[in-house]
Enzyme design. Structure first.
Site, PDB file in Angstrom:
ATOM      1  N   CYS A  73       0.812  -1.225   0.000  1.00  0.00           N
ATOM      2  CA  CYS A  73       0.000   0.000   0.000  1.00  0.00           C
ATOM      3  C   CYS A  73       0.843   1.272   0.000  1.00  0.00           C
ATOM      4  O   CYS A  73       0.481   2.266  -0.641  1.00  0.00           O
ATOM      5  CB  CYS A  73      -0.983   0.001   1.162  1.00  0.00           C
ATOM      6  SG  CYS A  73      -0.244  -0.024   2.809  1.00  0.00           S
ATOM      7  N   ASP A 113      -7.997   5.045  -1.640  1.00  0.00           N
ATOM      8  CA  ASP A 113      -7.578   3.891  -0.842  1.00  0.00           C
ATOM      9  C   ASP A 113      -6.919   2.855  -1.751  1.00  0.00           C
ATOM     10  O   ASP A 113      -7.579   2.298  -2.633  1.00  0.00           O
ATOM     11  CB  ASP A 113      -8.797   3.283  -0.148  1.00  0.00           C
ATOM     12  CG  ASP A 113      -8.431   2.185   0.844  1.00  0.00           C
ATOM     13  OD1 ASP A 113      -7.253   1.777   0.877  1.00  0.00           O
ATOM     14  OD2 ASP A 113      -9.325   1.739   1.587  1.00  0.00           O
ATOM     15  N   HIS A 154      -6.076  -0.084  -1.082  1.00  0.00           N
ATOM     16  CA  HIS A 154      -6.323  -1.457  -0.635  1.00  0.00           C
ATOM     17  C   HIS A 154      -7.420  -2.165  -1.429  1.00  0.00           C
ATOM     18  O   HIS A 154      -7.720  -3.328  -1.162  1.00  0.00           O
ATOM     19  CB  HIS A 154      -6.674  -1.454   0.853  1.00  0.00           C
ATOM     20  CG  HIS A 154      -5.595  -0.866   1.712  1.00  0.00           C
ATOM     21  ND1 HIS A 154      -5.534   0.470   2.006  1.00  0.00           N
ATOM     22  CD2 HIS A 154      -4.521  -1.439   2.316  1.00  0.00           C
ATOM     23  CE1 HIS A 154      -4.470   0.701   2.767  1.00  0.00           C
ATOM     24  NE2 HIS A 154      -3.844  -0.438   2.968  1.00  0.00           N
TER      25      HIS A 154
END
Length: 483
Positions: free
Chosen positions: A141, A315, A317
């Site tokens: 990430c 994000d 993820h």
């Protein structure tokens, strides 16, 4: 006469339909004044990487309505939605070009990771090659948010070169996103970040990158590959200090170029102190800003703007497959997250794109901040416990290539430099994995020549009273975007 309870119920019904109302208790009635009187408007500011958008709502119902679309991403004004959609967002990927496991690194067969990807992909990876990583789910990430920061900086360069606004058609970004495809041939791919992290920071494939390692890799990759308009990169992970002599040297070398500035900072112990909220907003409002990476413990996000006291982020993820034809389209999204400033982790990586012709403007901008400081010199900031004879020439050799393996003594994002101070050798077997546990630190990176070689020695994160500071290095690169 209507009871207060009945009036309250009627108010809620009217507010639900987003109408402005008056309460008239003398005449025992509620009447709408939407047609008879001009509804008072309240304007809210939305900032997206230096671009400001004003959104007007009714005073009585505005907060509810505005927070609703910032909660559900529905009914967002098209202008703001287009601005968000135009930014680059790099996420976890699966089924990419395999990355070989390091002998001393983690195994690709991790049950926790396998549960987070497509079961068919997981089984296929196990049978095809148990010794290679086919996904960065669970560990990539920080690399992805670093890619997002770099990608949007390159996008800024392109829009400036072509004298275009920062928001343009997504087709124009394909030549940028191609640089981030997950294969070794792409300049800023995950594979090349991992390779760089292994060589210079001893980070094995499958291990989590910290902000310092990510910044270091970005700089080396800019050096190693054609820069597409970014001629130099300045990084500091000790503080938000920028030294004039270093920047001026880059400007003298590339008077018409661009410098990417990456600053690793920590604005508190467990959370960002409220006094810094305004400065973070000021930075995101600046035309120099290319975003912020980090901001969550061991779970990096890419912050690109704010609304009121809410940060807006992408994000990384959310995983996607790497083997798709519409890769460029997959790097744009309308889905974004919101995070209150009070929930922001204090460790983060700030990104600024500095056109060399605007150095004076940048200095004026930083004069408004306490987080970022432009300083005249660095001698007075050197740790007095470090003998100057131990620090060689701090100018990085421009001939350094990724194929070389320097005597980098960093491991993860932190190392113990006690051995360096007392002698000429260090034990790198003792790993410091306490990144999240350290509650008080002066995060640090020093790049210098070793005593007997010209290869760089990099040291990160030391607990000292007064930190030594990062030095910078650049190599020439060709201009990629024609004027």
């Amino acid at each position: 006469m209507e009871t207060i309870h009945n009036i309250s119920n009627r108010l809620q019904e009217v507010l639900a339909t987003n109408k402005s109302v008056n309460v008239d208790t003398d005449n025992d009635s509620l009447s709408s004044n939407q047609e008879d009187n001009e509804v008072e408007k309240v304007r809210h500011l939305v900032v997206i990487l230096g671009e400001k958008y004003s959104y007007a709502v009714d005073r009585n119902t505005g907060i509810n309505a505005l927070m609703q679309w910032f909660t559900t991403n529905s009914e967002i004004p098209e202008e703001i939605l287009n601005a968000i959609r135009s930014k680059l967002n790099f996420t976890y990927r699966t089924n990419f070009e395999p990355i070989e496991r390091a002998p001393d690194g983690p195994s690709p067969i991790n049950p926790l990771i396998m549960l987070r990807i497509n079961p068919i992909d997981a089984i296929e990876n196990v049978f095809n090659n148990r010794e290679c990583f086919f996904t960065d789910v669970g560990w990539g990430c920080m690399i992805r948010t670093g890619q997002s920061l770099l990608g949007n900086a390159l996008q800024r360069v392109k829009s400036t070169v072509k004298d275009q606004p920062y928001i343009y058609e997504m087709d124009d970004t394909k030549e940028i996103t191609d640089l981030f495809k997950d294969n070794t041939k792409s300049a800023f791919s995950l594979q090349n970040f991992v390779k760089c992290g292994r060589i210079y920071n001893k980070i094995a494939p499958g291990e989590w990158f910290g902000p310092a390692t990510t910044a270091t890799c970005i700089r080396y990759l800019i050096q190693e590959n054609p820069c597409y308009g970014i001629e130099a990169c300045y990084i500091s992970v000790s503080s938000g200090d920028i030294f004039k002599e270093n920047i001026q040297g880059m400007i003298d070398r590339y008077p018409n170029g661009n410098i990417l500035i990456l600053l690793g900072i920590k604005l508190g112990l467990d959370s960002v102190h409220e006094r810094y909220w305004g400065e973070i907003k000021t930075m995101l409002e600046s035309p120099f800003s290319v975003g912020i990476a980090g901001g969550r413990p061991s779970s990096s996000l890419y912050f690109f703007g704010y609304f009121d006291d809410t940060l807006l982020f992408f994000d990384p993820h959310n995983s996607q497959t790497a083997l798709i034809d519409d890769f460029d389209e997959s790097c744009h999204t309308e889905n974004f997250g919101k995070l209150n400033f009070s929930d922001l982790d204090p460790s983060m990586l700030l990104g600024f794109l500095l056109p060399c012709s605007k150095w004076d403007e940048f200095q004026e901008f930083t004069s408004l901040l306490t987080i970022v400081n432009v300083l005249d010199g660095m001698d007075q900031y050197r740790d007095p416990d470090l003998n100057s004879n131990d620090i060689g020439n701090v100018e990085l050799s421009p001939q350094l290539k990724l194929s070389q393996t320097p005597d980098a003594i960093t491991d993860d994002d932190y190392v113990d430099i006690g051995a360096l101070i007392q002698g000429n050798s260090m034990n790198i077997n003792d790993r410091d994995n306490g990144y999240q546990e350290v509650q008080c630190k002066n995060q640090q990176i020093v790049i210098m020549d070793s005593l007997n070689e010209t290869k760089p020695l990099e040291i990160e994160k030391v607990l000292v009273g007064q930190g030594t500071n990062l030095v910078n290095a650049t190599t020439p690169c060709r201009e990629a975007f024609p004027k």
